[in-house]
Design a protein around this motif. Sequence first.
Motif, PDB file in Angstrom:
ATOM      1  N   PRO A 226      18.109  13.226 -59.286  1.00 36.64           N
ATOM      2  CA  PRO A 226      17.807  12.409 -58.107  1.00 36.64           C
ATOM      3  C   PRO A 226      19.110  11.948 -57.459  1.00 36.64           C
ATOM      4  CG  PRO A 226      16.537  11.665 -60.003  1.00 36.64           C
ATOM      5  CD  PRO A 226      17.536  12.646 -60.510  1.00 36.64           C
ATOM      6  N   ILE A 227      19.045  11.620 -56.207  1.00 35.34           N
ATOM      7  CA  ILE A 227      20.236  11.184 -55.480  1.00 35.34           C
ATOM      8  C   ILE A 227      20.856   9.938 -56.115  1.00 35.34           C
ATOM      9  CG2 ILE A 227      18.838   9.907 -53.774  1.00 35.34           C
ATOM     10  CD1 ILE A 227      22.090  11.791 -52.973  1.00 35.34           C
ATOM     11  N   ALA A 228      20.002   9.079 -56.701  1.00 35.00           N
ATOM     12  CA  ALA A 228      20.511   7.860 -57.346  1.00 35.00           C
ATOM     13  C   ALA A 228      21.477   8.210 -58.470  1.00 35.00           C
ATOM     14  CB  ALA A 228      19.352   7.024 -57.886  1.00 35.00           C
ATOM     15  N   THR A 229      21.146   9.227 -59.246  1.00 35.88           N
ATOM     16  CA  THR A 229      22.016   9.653 -60.337  1.00 35.88           C
ATOM     17  C   THR A 229      23.340  10.158 -59.782  1.00 35.88           C
ATOM     18  OG1 THR A 229      20.211  10.230 -61.824  1.00 35.88           O
ATOM     19  CG2 THR A 229      22.307  11.360 -62.183  1.00 35.88           C
ATOM     20  N   PHE A 230      23.208  11.001 -58.779  1.00 33.68           N
ATOM     21  CA  PHE A 230      24.414  11.565 -58.177  1.00 33.68           C
ATOM     22  C   PHE A 230      25.343  10.459 -57.676  1.00 33.68           C
ATOM     23  CE2 PHE A 230      26.897  13.558 -54.817  1.00 33.68           C
ATOM     24  CZ  PHE A 230      27.382  14.665 -55.502  1.00 33.68           C
ATOM     25  N   ASN A 231      24.751   9.478 -56.993  1.00 34.67           N
ATOM     26  CA  ASN A 231      25.548   8.376 -56.462  1.00 34.67           C
ATOM     27  C   ASN A 231      26.173   7.527 -57.567  1.00 34.67           C
ATOM     28  OD1 ASN A 231      24.947   9.171 -53.892  1.00 34.67           O
ATOM     29  ND2 ASN A 231      23.297   7.671 -53.594  1.00 34.67           N
ATOM     30  N   GLU A 232      25.377   7.244 -58.579  1.00 37.30           N
ATOM     31  CA  GLU A 232      25.892   6.393 -59.661  1.00 37.30           C
ATOM     32  C   GLU A 232      27.020   7.069 -60.433  1.00 37.30           C
ATOM     33  OE1 GLU A 232      25.433   3.163 -60.411  1.00 37.30           O
ATOM     34  OE2 GLU A 232      24.383   3.221 -58.491  1.00 37.30           O
ATOM     35  N   LEU A 233      26.880   8.364 -60.659  1.00 42.73           N
ATOM     36  CA  LEU A 233      27.945   9.099 -61.352  1.00 42.73           C
ATOM     37  C   LEU A 233      29.233   9.079 -60.524  1.00 42.73           C
ATOM     38  CD1 LEU A 233      26.127  12.277 -62.785  1.00 42.73           C
ATOM     39  CD2 LEU A 233      26.985  10.306 -64.074  1.00 42.73           C
ATOM     40  N   SER A 234      29.075   9.346 -59.236  1.00 37.67           N
ATOM     41  CA  SER A 234      30.258   9.352 -58.366  1.00 37.67           C
ATOM     42  C   SER A 234      30.893   7.975 -58.314  1.00 37.67           C
ATOM     43  CB  SER A 234      29.871   9.770 -56.938  1.00 37.67           C
ATOM     44  OG  SER A 234      29.122  10.945 -56.966  1.00 37.67           O
ATOM     45  N   ASN A 235      30.046   6.972 -58.225  1.00 37.47           N
ATOM     46  CA  ASN A 235      30.520   5.597 -58.149  1.00 37.47           C
ATOM     47  C   ASN A 235      31.252   5.200 -59.432  1.00 37.47           C
ATOM     48  OD1 ASN A 235      30.732   2.995 -56.995  1.00 37.47           O
ATOM     49  ND2 ASN A 235      29.062   2.317 -58.334  1.00 37.47           N
ATOM     50  N   TYR A 236      30.680   5.569 -60.563  1.00 36.76           N
ATOM     51  CA  TYR A 236      31.300   5.218 -61.844  1.00 36.76           C
ATOM     52  C   TYR A 236      32.683   5.848 -61.963  1.00 36.76           C
ATOM     53  CZ  TYR A 236      31.582   3.777 -66.711  1.00 36.76           C
ATOM     54  OH  TYR A 236      31.966   3.164 -67.885  1.00 36.76           O
ATOM     55  N   LYS A 237      32.736   7.118 -61.587  1.00 39.02           N
ATOM     56  CA  LYS A 237      34.012   7.834 -61.627  1.00 39.02           C
ATOM     57  C   LYS A 237      35.047   7.153 -60.748  1.00 39.02           C
ATOM     58  CE  LYS A 237      33.673  12.786 -62.591  1.00 39.02           C
ATOM     59  NZ  LYS A 237      33.484  14.087 -61.909  1.00 39.02           N
ATOM     60  N   GLN A 238      34.567   6.684 -59.594  1.00 43.40           N
ATOM     61  CA  GLN A 238      35.495   6.056 -58.659  1.00 43.40           C
ATOM     62  C   GLN A 238      36.003   4.717 -59.186  1.00 43.40           C
ATOM     63  OE1 GLN A 238      33.806   5.860 -54.720  1.00 43.40           O
ATOM     64  NE2 GLN A 238      35.808   5.267 -53.874  1.00 43.40           N
ATOM     65  N   VAL A 239      35.090   3.936 -59.758  1.00 46.20           N
ATOM     66  CA  VAL A 239      35.471   2.603 -60.237  1.00 46.20           C
ATOM     67  C   VAL A 239      36.264   2.689 -61.537  1.00 46.20           C
ATOM     68  CG1 VAL A 239      34.584   0.391 -61.105  1.00 46.20           C
ATOM     69  CG2 VAL A 239      33.527   1.480 -59.096  1.00 46.20           C
ATOM     70  N   PHE A 240      35.798   3.531 -62.468  1.00 41.88           N
ATOM     71  CA  PHE A 240      36.404   3.530 -63.805  1.00 41.88           C
ATOM     72  C   PHE A 240      37.313   4.737 -64.061  1.00 41.88           C
ATOM     73  CE2 PHE A 240      32.715   0.713 -64.369  1.00 41.88           C
ATOM     74  CZ  PHE A 240      33.382  -0.408 -64.846  1.00 41.88           C
ATOM     75  N   GLY A 241      37.300   5.667 -63.135  1.00 43.60           N
ATOM     76  CA  GLY A 241      38.253   6.772 -63.230  1.00 43.60           C
ATOM     77  C   GLY A 241      37.851   7.916 -64.140  1.00 43.60           C
ATOM     78  N   ILE A 242      36.888   7.689 -65.012  1.00 44.54           N
ATOM     79  CA  ILE A 242      36.492   8.744 -65.961  1.00 44.54           C
ATOM     80  C   ILE A 242      34.984   8.723 -66.208  1.00 44.54           C
ATOM     81  CG2 ILE A 242      38.661   8.585 -67.275  1.00 44.54           C
ATOM     82  CD1 ILE A 242      36.715   7.184 -69.465  1.00 44.54           C
ATOM     83  N   LEU A 243      34.511   9.760 -66.867  1.00 45.48           N
ATOM     84  CA  LEU A 243      33.209   9.716 -67.528  1.00 45.48           C
ATOM     85  C   LEU A 243      33.520   9.726 -69.027  1.00 45.48           C
ATOM     86  CD1 LEU A 243      31.331  12.312 -65.298  1.00 45.48           C
ATOM     87  CD2 LEU A 243      31.176   9.814 -65.182  1.00 45.48           C
ATOM     88  N   HIS A 244      32.690   9.081 -69.801  1.00 46.44           N
ATOM     89  CA  HIS A 244      32.982   8.949 -71.232  1.00 46.44           C
ATOM     90  C   HIS A 244      32.557  10.204 -71.991  1.00 46.44           C
ATOM     91  CE1 HIS A 244      33.567   4.444 -71.012  1.00 46.44           C
ATOM     92  NE2 HIS A 244      33.048   4.737 -69.831  1.00 46.44           N
ATOM     93  N   GLU A 245      33.397  10.637 -72.900  1.00 44.47           N
ATOM     94  CA  GLU A 245      33.048  11.751 -73.789  1.00 44.47           C
ATOM     95  C   GLU A 245      33.823  11.573 -75.084  1.00 44.47           C
ATOM     96  OE1 GLU A 245      34.561  15.559 -72.518  1.00 44.47           O
ATOM     97  OE2 GLU A 245      36.023  14.613 -71.197  1.00 44.47           O
ATOM     98  N   TRP A 246      33.382  12.267 -76.092  1.00 42.98           N
ATOM     99  CA  TRP A 246      33.947  12.083 -77.431  1.00 42.98           C
ATOM    100  C   TRP A 246      35.468  12.251 -77.457  1.00 42.98           C
ATOM    101  CZ3 TRP A 246      34.509   9.964 -81.790  1.00 42.98           C
ATOM    102  CH2 TRP A 246      33.433   9.612 -82.611  1.00 42.98           C
ATOM    103  N   GLU A 247      35.964  13.228 -76.705  1.00 45.26           N
ATOM    104  CA  GLU A 247      37.406  13.491 -76.774  1.00 45.26           C
ATOM    105  C   GLU A 247      38.241  12.252 -76.462  1.00 45.26           C
ATOM    106  OE1 GLU A 247      38.631  15.942 -78.196  1.00 45.26           O
ATOM    107  OE2 GLU A 247      37.137  17.521 -78.080  1.00 45.26           O
ATOM    108  N   ARG A 248      37.714  11.359 -75.630  1.00 39.82           N
ATOM    109  CA  ARG A 248      38.466  10.150 -75.277  1.00 39.82           C
ATOM    110  C   ARG A 248      38.543   9.164 -76.441  1.00 39.82           C
ATOM    111  NH1 ARG A 248      40.248   9.988 -70.152  1.00 39.82           N
ATOM    112  NH2 ARG A 248      39.276  11.582 -68.847  1.00 39.82           N
ATOM    113  N   TYR A 249      37.635   9.312 -77.399  1.00 42.46           N
ATOM    114  CA  TYR A 249      37.635   8.431 -78.567  1.00 42.46           C
ATOM    115  C   TYR A 249      38.285   9.095 -79.779  1.00 42.46           C
ATOM    116  CZ  TYR A 249      34.444   5.902 -75.594  1.00 42.46           C
ATOM    117  OH  TYR A 249      33.910   5.231 -74.530  1.00 42.46           O
TER     118      TYR A 249
END
Lengths: 407, 407
Positions: A226-249
Amino acid sequence: MRSTGIIVEYNPFHNGHLYHFNQSKESSKADVVIAVMSGNFLQRGEPAIVSKWARTKMALLSGIDLVVELPYKFAVQQAEIFALGSVYLLDALGCQSFCFGSESGKIDTFTRTIDILQKNHHQYNENIKKYMQSGISYPSALSKSFKELGLGEEYLDLSQPNNILGYQYVKARNHLHSKMEALTISRKNANYHDEDFSSSTIASATAIRKAIFDENDTLKIQQYVPIATFNELSNYKQVFGILHEWERYWPYLQYKLLTSSHEEIAECYEVEEGIEFRLIREAEKAVSFQDFMEKVKTKRYTWTRIQRMCVHILTNTKKTEMKNEHRYPEYIRLLGMSANGRNYLNEMKKSISLPIISKLSAFQNEAVQLDIKAAKVYSLALKEPKRKHLLNLEFAQPPIQIGKREA
Amino acid sequence: MRSTGIIVEYNPFHNGHLYHFNQSKESSKADVVIAVMSGNFLQRGEPAIVSKWARTKMALLSGIDLVVELPYKFAVQQAEIFALGSVYLLDALGCQSFCFGSESGKIDTFTRTIDILQKNHHQYNENIKKYMQSGISYPSALSKSFKELGLGEEYLDLSQPNNILGYQYVKARNHLHSKMEALTISRKNANYHDEDFSSSTIASATAIRKAIFDENDTLKIQQYVPIATFNELSNYKQVFGILHEWERYWPYLQYKLLTSSHEEIAECYEVEEGIEFRLIREAEKAVSFQDFMEKVKTKRYTWTRIQRMCVHILTNTKKTEMKNEHRYPEYIRLLGMSANGRNYLNEMKKSISLPIISKLSAFQNEAVQLDIKAAKVYSLALKEPKRKHLLNLEFAQPPIQIGKREA
């Protein structure tokens, strides 16, 4: 108001979830749909790609009325305990039913299978013991043992991941003597582990995450979410700079394994049978989390089981913390609500016996400490000041609300 | 062959060290100069800016004949234990003397001060107790207590950092009934903590490190260090991409503090008097190691003491590991030698009672585990494959040799 419950992770919310939501609402004839959602770390032993707040927003904007958090103690668990915690919360929230997606799609097969397994209890357990001794993983042993009972087609195929979860949901419902009706819908198209886009609008969360991380091309996923997901993912990336994944931990997990004694690692939840020696040894050699997992994996342990173990090591969660007297959730952490959800809560408030946490900073209880620790670790994937910002949200963020009445 | 010992960290080797080396050789009339050098982590509770191998090479190229490592167990310690471990190793290596730089520059003041403090033992200890109760740090209490004895100018000024160290060296020599002669030379120009370049060729290691990190301009330090140091620093940067500093370990320390219980942190060496609560609380708020230190610092604890505590927490070094029955080093880890140093070792071999470790991978002993753990942590400042490369050196690197005879 009639309500139905669903058990979700939304990592991220996609068209398959939207279908599940719509079908659940329709088949349950509910006015309100309540989602129990995992928090920072998920059942398969992974960090969620974005925060619980972003995932809550995706859910609310797609029609869910109420999102509550499944505590760490139940979320990062094998299916049985995960199911018990989730079903318990839905029951506590007053749901008349709950609805899950499954490969089977027929609720009768679940109840029938639970019955027959109770009747063949002894033989089933003997089979499991035998297969476990042969060195295969627990889930494989379960499915093979069940097949060996030779019950035929009208029973569940317990080698399917969503059938397994559904089986545990219904079993938990029975165990809790809950009056909730169990409903199931047939999952559409994508298999859980599919890594390719196999249909034109539905893809598995695995495929979607793969596209997000591998291709670094969020545009590609637009038709599957849904567009909401797309927007939230883009927004999160913009605010926090990353998406979380195991490699970062991975640096933290590696550090933890390299500086801890065998005894200390063995104290962590789910670390059994001396696997701590293997974990410590391979951590020194591994150059990434992926590399580490491939080095550590054996026939006996599923990938998922090792990943969960790694989450518990990462968060320093001890056996003693997980195996205490409290078998069921002790609080309801409210992450978000629609106007409809808010009305439902107001109506139900007095009949809900668990404390409802709206803001973590206002709630002091031993039981939330595991969630707080998980949030602290989750935020460590971010650089300052973003780490601090995300962690502050954990304590200070009130439930996300959409469709607020105008003042 | 006559040998003299010096106790060093070489972080990095600079012109002041070169002066110390030359003076030591001259005043001791030794053929061989042996340096006991801290490894990955230093007495002041900091990571060394480059590896022990790079620092060994600097030393050898500037004239030192033999470099051995002071084990972690003695290196990351308050002056008394640091001195005991160092002097013990020099004695074990057969030195006829050892020579240290001091503000005083007169060896008589050291022996005289040790004598008088033994005679005024009771009063001195009473003074210390009194000052400690007033809430000041241990080093300040020592220096004030000593001053209060009113002994006058022919005694040591124990508020000077190098006088304190020297005092401990001579005390250790007496304690060990070592026959080594104690020599001291007057330190030239730079004070230990000076952050500015105050002379045209001698600057403190602190000032040099500041220039390296703050200005990111290694050229500026050229006049203060031998060319070997300049080359080794440049080379290390090129091979490993960084110089080591606390900020690179901060994420691990923060992670450790955020995921450990108070009890677990209190088990770490040097964590006393409930400071674990303060450490854990401030770790959540701090945005850098510098910020953390400023938040944690109190009158009672010197910056150095807290930094050492942080190194022990970072390496998960427990009180039980440090306070065992072994008060003295159990091995001699050989880091490097000149042709001269090699000859000396060959000559002395039979009279040295401690095992000499040339390559770590060939030495199995409980006692080196702390050094190995320190090396694992030290390497975590680097990204793969550099981390693995540096850690491999720890196990596989034979002693650095210069002036090898041609085959």
